[in-house]
Design a protein around this motif. Sequence first.
Motif, PDB file in Angstrom:
ATOM      1  N   ASP A 188       0.927   9.650  -6.407  1.00 46.21           N
ATOM      2  CA  ASP A 188       0.086  10.896  -6.228  1.00 46.21           C
ATOM      3  C   ASP A 188       0.062  11.432  -4.987  1.00 46.21           C
ATOM      4  O   ASP A 188       0.121  12.467  -4.648  1.00 46.21           O
ATOM      5  N   THR A 189      -0.260  10.245  -4.269  1.00 44.15           N
ATOM      6  CA  THR A 189      -0.155  10.857  -2.373  1.00 44.15           C
ATOM      7  C   THR A 189       1.193  11.579  -2.111  1.00 44.15           C
ATOM      8  O   THR A 189       1.214  12.387  -1.393  1.00 44.15           O
ATOM      9  N   HIS A 190       2.229  11.064  -2.523  1.00 44.72           N
ATOM     10  CA  HIS A 190       3.562  11.414  -2.123  1.00 44.72           C
ATOM     11  C   HIS A 190       4.190  12.711  -2.839  1.00 44.72           C
ATOM     12  O   HIS A 190       4.985  13.486  -2.358  1.00 44.72           O
ATOM     13  N   ALA A 220       2.573  15.583  -5.159  1.00 45.61           N
ATOM     14  CA  ALA A 220       1.496  16.418  -5.874  1.00 45.61           C
ATOM     15  C   ALA A 220       2.049  16.904  -7.174  1.00 45.61           C
ATOM     16  O   ALA A 220       1.373  17.092  -8.156  1.00 45.61           O
ATOM     17  N   GLU A 277      -1.572   5.696  -7.516  1.00 45.72           N
ATOM     18  CA  GLU A 277      -2.271   6.250  -6.667  1.00 45.72           C
ATOM     19  C   GLU A 277      -1.324   6.716  -5.384  1.00 45.72           C
ATOM     20  O   GLU A 277      -1.500   7.725  -4.733  1.00 45.72           O
ATOM     21  N   SER A 278      -0.556   5.933  -5.120  1.00 45.43           N
ATOM     22  CA  SER A 278       0.654   6.014  -4.081  1.00 45.43           C
ATOM     23  C   SER A 278       1.258   7.041  -4.305  1.00 45.43           C
ATOM     24  O   SER A 278       1.669   7.987  -3.448  1.00 45.43           O
ATOM     25  N   ASP A 325       0.794  -1.040   0.024  1.00 39.19           N
ATOM     26  CA  ASP A 325       0.105  -0.014   0.030  1.00 39.19           C
ATOM     27  C   ASP A 325       0.924   1.342  -0.001  1.00 39.19           C
ATOM     28  O   ASP A 325       0.121   2.335   0.114  1.00 39.19           O
ATOM     29  N   ASN A 326       2.190   1.289   0.052  1.00 40.30           N
ATOM     30  CA  ASN A 326       2.923   2.534   0.141  1.00 40.30           C
ATOM     31  C   ASN A 326       4.113   2.319  -0.864  1.00 40.30           C
ATOM     32  O   ASN A 326       5.319   2.409  -0.321  1.00 40.30           O
ATOM     33  N   ARG A 331       7.056  13.705  -9.249  1.00 40.88           N
ATOM     34  CA  ARG A 331       6.489  12.261  -9.510  1.00 40.88           C
ATOM     35  C   ARG A 331       7.205  11.451 -10.671  1.00 40.88           C
ATOM     36  O   ARG A 331       7.669  10.418 -10.364  1.00 40.88           O
TER      37      ARG A 331
END
Length: 233
Positions: free
Chosen positions: A98-100, A102, A95-96, A43-44, A107
Amino acid sequence: MRKFFVTDIHGDEKGLKLLLKQAGVDLNVDQLVIGGDMINRGDNSGGVVKLIRQLAEQFPERVHVLMGNHEEMMGDYLTHGDRLWLRHGGQETLESFDTHWADEIIRWEHMEWAYSLPLYFEDEEYVYTHAGLDTRQPLEQQNRDILWMNEFDFYQVPRSELLAFTGGKPVIHGHTPVERICYDGARMNCDMGSNTYSIPGERALGIVNLSEMTYLLYKQASKKLEQRRISRY
């Protein structure tokens, strides 16, 4: 200097941090090799890539990071639109990320870094790679096919032939989950099945201390640590 190897992390940032701490890894003096497959399934993935890149940049002489087949799938998706990656955890990895990050540029920089990593690393004792080596090609001419190498095929290579190919250096690798780490004098598979589809209670992330021939496991279902010795045969 102690030598540590971690492979097939598959998005488990918590487990990775815990193992580095519990193993007492000191990157001012110790060496750490990451065997690829940092991403997907867990998940990360973003946190794993972020941490490992930071360590590699902070300790460039001590931390060596290799590409795995999951990083290659990500690269094929980003450069050619190959959707295989999305079916193997790529959507969750995006998605992970994108979380870390922006910022799209930052990215992309991390993703490009991850799929531009080398296929192998060698020091004075070992050769490190994700899945295996092709003894039909010189070491410096290995291609990305070795990221997908079947463990059965790799272990069909006679020990004497493999050691002659590497100049006497055993190969440290991952890619195929195993229940215990064994060493045959020429090869050592260190993939403990982190976030795989194996029996949930057996999933684990491991850090291997090659200097002491031991390994420390973080069992993901029970959240417990276990110390083991590497078996020889």
